[in-house]
Design an enzyme around this catalytic site. Structure first.
Site, PDB file in Angstrom:
ATOM      1  N   GLU A  25      -5.168  -7.331  -1.496  1.00 41.33           N
ATOM      2  CA  GLU A  25      -4.315  -8.112  -2.385  1.00 41.33           C
ATOM      3  C   GLU A  25      -3.350  -8.978  -1.578  1.00 41.33           C
ATOM      4  OE1 GLU A  25      -4.112  -5.597  -6.462  1.00 41.33           O
ATOM      5  OE2 GLU A  25      -2.716  -4.928  -4.942  1.00 41.33           O
ATOM      6  N   CYS A  69       2.994 -13.147   0.646  1.00 39.22           N
ATOM      7  CA  CYS A  69       3.012 -11.796   1.200  1.00 39.22           C
ATOM      8  C   CYS A  69       1.551 -11.397   1.418  1.00 39.22           C
ATOM      9  CB  CYS A  69       3.701 -10.857   0.209  1.00 39.22           C
ATOM     10  SG  CYS A  69       3.657  -9.123   0.725  1.00 39.22           S
ATOM     11  N   CYS A 126      -4.275   1.746   4.123  1.00 40.01           N
ATOM     12  CA  CYS A 126      -3.331   2.000   5.222  1.00 40.01           C
ATOM     13  C   CYS A 126      -3.441   3.461   5.625  1.00 40.01           C
ATOM     14  CB  CYS A 126      -1.901   1.685   4.786  1.00 40.01           C
ATOM     15  SG  CYS A 126      -0.706   1.885   6.136  1.00 40.01           S
ATOM     16  N   CYS A 145       2.667   6.898   3.886  1.00 40.28           N
ATOM     17  CA  CYS A 145       4.024   7.012   3.330  1.00 40.28           C
ATOM     18  C   CYS A 145       3.895   7.442   1.858  1.00 40.28           C
ATOM     19  CB  CYS A 145       4.755   5.676   3.440  1.00 40.28           C
ATOM     20  SG  CYS A 145       4.749   5.049   5.134  1.00 40.28           S
ATOM     21  N   CYS A 201       4.284   4.974  -1.320  1.00 40.41           N
ATOM     22  CA  CYS A 201       3.633   3.663  -1.266  1.00 40.41           C
ATOM     23  C   CYS A 201       2.202   3.749  -1.809  1.00 40.41           C
ATOM     24  CB  CYS A 201       3.617   3.178   0.183  1.00 40.41           C
ATOM     25  SG  CYS A 201       2.606   1.705   0.431  1.00 40.41           S
ATOM     26  N   CYS A 257       6.908  -4.523  -3.705  1.00 39.34           N
ATOM     27  CA  CYS A 257       6.736  -3.819  -2.432  1.00 39.34           C
ATOM     28  C   CYS A 257       6.129  -2.449  -2.686  1.00 39.34           C
ATOM     29  CB  CYS A 257       8.079  -3.578  -1.761  1.00 39.34           C
ATOM     30  SG  CYS A 257       8.861  -5.054  -1.205  1.00 39.34           S
TER      31      CYS A 257
HETATM   32  N1  SAH Z   1       3.225  -1.301   6.496  1.00 33.82           N
HETATM   33  C1  SAH Z   1       4.345  -2.133   6.627  1.00 33.82           C
HETATM   34  C2  SAH Z   1       4.319  -3.349   5.743  1.00 33.82           C
HETATM   35  C3  SAH Z   1       3.821  -3.162   4.328  1.00 33.82           C
HETATM   36  S1  SAH Z   1       4.832  -2.251   3.228  1.00 33.82           S
HETATM   37  C4  SAH Z   1       5.620  -1.334   6.421  1.00 33.82           C
HETATM   38  O1  SAH Z   1       5.549  -0.218   5.950  1.00 33.82           O
HETATM   39  O2  SAH Z   1       6.671  -1.835   6.784  1.00 33.82           O
HETATM   40  C5  SAH Z   1       6.124  -3.398   2.813  1.00 33.82           C
HETATM   41  C6  SAH Z   1       7.450  -2.743   2.477  1.00 33.82           C
HETATM   42  O3  SAH Z   1       7.393  -2.113   1.186  1.00 33.82           O
HETATM   43  C7  SAH Z   1       7.864  -1.666   3.442  1.00 33.82           C
HETATM   44  O4  SAH Z   1       9.222  -1.790   3.778  1.00 33.82           O
HETATM   45  C8  SAH Z   1       7.622  -0.411   2.639  1.00 33.82           C
HETATM   46  O5  SAH Z   1       8.340   0.672   3.132  1.00 33.82           O
HETATM   47  C9  SAH Z   1       8.042  -0.852   1.273  1.00 33.82           C
HETATM   48  N2  SAH Z   1       7.571   0.011   0.188  1.00 33.82           N
HETATM   49  C10 SAH Z   1       6.462   0.778   0.163  1.00 33.82           C
HETATM   50  N3  SAH Z   1       6.366   1.429  -1.015  1.00 33.82           N
HETATM   51  C11 SAH Z   1       7.442   1.065  -1.752  1.00 33.82           C
HETATM   52  C12 SAH Z   1       7.891   1.387  -3.069  1.00 33.82           C
HETATM   53  N4  SAH Z   1       7.200   2.190  -3.865  1.00 33.82           N
HETATM   54  N5  SAH Z   1       9.041   0.829  -3.501  1.00 33.82           N
HETATM   55  C13 SAH Z   1       9.743  -0.031  -2.712  1.00 33.82           C
HETATM   56  N6  SAH Z   1       9.356  -0.384  -1.469  1.00 33.82           N
HETATM   57  C14 SAH Z   1       8.223   0.170  -0.991  1.00 33.82           C
HETATM   58 FE1  SF4 Z   2       1.342   1.759   5.055  1.00 35.58          FE
HETATM   59 FE2  SF4 Z   2       2.657   1.639   2.761  1.00 35.58          FE
HETATM   60 FE3  SF4 Z   2       3.651   3.063   4.780  1.00 35.58          FE
HETATM   61 FE4  SF4 Z   2       3.627   0.369   4.920  1.00 35.58          FE
HETATM   62  S1  SF4 Z   2       4.770   1.625   3.470  1.00 35.58           S
HETATM   63  S2  SF4 Z   2       3.000   1.828   6.517  1.00 35.58           S
HETATM   64  S3  SF4 Z   2       1.707  -0.076   3.823  1.00 35.58           S
HETATM   65  S4  SF4 Z   2       1.739   3.478   3.702  1.00 35.58           S
END
Ligand code: SAH
Ligand code: SF4
Length: 355
Positions: A90, A104, A111, A115, A118, A333
């Site tokens: 996406e 973006c 991934c 996390c 996410c 995000c």
């Molecule tokens: N993998 C990279 C970039 C993609 S995620 C990273 O983790 O930085 C982009 C941003 O969205 C990151 O700061 C991540 O921590 C945040 N993010 C992930 N899940 C989220 C959620 N459910 N609500 C708000 N931000 C979130």
């Molecule tokens: Fe991967 Fe989501 Fe963690 Fe970014 S926030 S490193 S996209 S699992």
């Protein structure tokens, strides 16, 4: 069939030479691709018809096959692309009230970092994207904006995937955003979950690109609960790499903080964060948690977020709340996801050898 976006200018010149065409034609095609940003060979009107036909017969303008597009109430556009092997990724376009148009883009299908909050992390890892697959997501938005007399101004590598897990391709794509698409380094942001060796390597690249770090917690105990990567590198090591980046580039680092009610919105976390970041050239970006199906927690309420910001201020650490965008279409995000096709299934679905 060749994807023309894969060629460098020198390779395009070689190609035209091999066709017996003057090399200045390569420069003309290049201008159509990356300055005028056209979507078809027919639009390259200063090329002779036979050349346009030859180009169209042997080449494609891109490999991303758009499978779906949705537009949010706030104007955010989310696109689903199908890749040649069936993987889905996406990308999102965010038009802001000022003149910014920010794409973006994703760096991986899925991934591996896991996390917990996410959506991409919840789906698992399928594969790395190639530099062209990353770069082309920006080209596609740039092309469509051009048609509306508009211009893509910013790119953030904050879509699906961890850019520094796919380091070489992400950096190659960043270089092309700058050199070919004309996006200034200061208008490009790369966001990482905190892969320490790659942050140090990135500091040595000599790029003026913005760096964002997904911190989300100020104690190892709390961060380990949310981000498994913290088991590999503790916060002190991560901040050490950030100090190195600041020293090498003179650039401010942004720390991302998805504010989760009852988890990381407490005064205790705010004080711990203030102590760690005090005196550092940085900024904290607070994003109230966006909902995902695999994590049953709520976003922090504004009252708590404001109190959090006040505590950070007492340590001289600047912090702002980022406006949530595209939530109604799951384009915020951490909300990007699609069904991952695992490597074993790719073998069945395509005749390409798995790497
Ligand atoms: N993998 C990279 C970039 C993609 S995620 C990273 O983790 O930085 C982009 C941003 O969205 C990151 O700061 C991540 O921590 C945040 N993010 C992930 N899940 C989220 C959620 N459910 N609500 C708000 N931000 C979130
Ligand atoms: Fe991967 Fe989501 Fe963690 Fe970014 S926030 S490193 S996209 S699992």
């Amino acid at each position: 069939m060749r994807n023309l976006y894969e060629l460098t200018l020198a390779q395009l010149e070689d190609l035209l030479q091999s066709w017996g065409e003057p090399t200045f034609r390569a420069r003309q095609i290049w201008t159509w691709l990356y300055d005028r940003r056209v979507a078809s060979f027919d639009e390259m009107t200063n090329l002779p018809k036979h050349l346009r036909e030859k180009l169209a017969a042997d080449n494609r303008l891109g490999d991303l096959d758009m499978a779906a597009e949705r537009t949010s109430r706030d104007g955010t556009i989310k696109r689903l692309y199908r890749l040649h092997d069936g993987q889905l990724i996406e990308s999102v376009l965010m038009p802001y009230d000022d003149d910014r148009r920010t794409a973006c883009i994703s760096t991986q299908a899925g991934c591996a970092m896991g996390c917990v909050f996410c959506a991409t992390g919840q789906m698992g890892f399928a594969r790395h994207l190639t530099p062209t697959e990353i770069f082309e997501q920006a080209v596609r938005f740039a092309r469509d904006l051009e048609l509306q007399g508009d211009r893509l101004s910013n790119v953030v590598l904050m879509g699906m995937g961890e850019p520094f897990h796919n380091y070489d391709s992400s950096v190659a794509a960043i270089r092309r955003l700058m050199s070919d698409l004309g996006i200034g380094a200061r208008h490009i942001t790369v966001s990482t979950v905190g892969l320490v060796p790659q942050i140090r390597r990135f500091a040595d690249e000599g790029l003026q690109v913005k760096l964002a770090i997904s911190l989300h917690a100020a104690t190892d105990q709390e961060r380990q609960k949310l981000l498994p990567v913290n088991k590999r590198w503790l916060i002190t090591e991560l901040l050490g790499a950030c100090h190195y980046y600041i020293e090498k580039t003179g650039r401010r680092v942004t720390f991302e903080w998805a504010a989760i009610a009852g988890e990381n919105d407490t005064p205790g976390q705010a004080h711990a964060l203030g102590k760690r970041l005090s005196g550092m050239l940085c900024h904290v970006n607070i994003i109230p948690l966006n909902p995902t199906s695999g994590y049953a927690h709520s976003p922090a309420v504004m009252e708590r977020i404001n109190a959090f910001i006040d505590i950070l201020e007492s340590y001289g650490v600047p912090a702002t709340v980022r406006v949530r965008r595209g939530i109604d279409i799951d384009a915020g995000c951490g909300q990007l996801k699609s069904a991952v096709i695992h490597a074993s299934e790719i073998n069945i679905l395509s005749d390409q050898p798995a790497d």
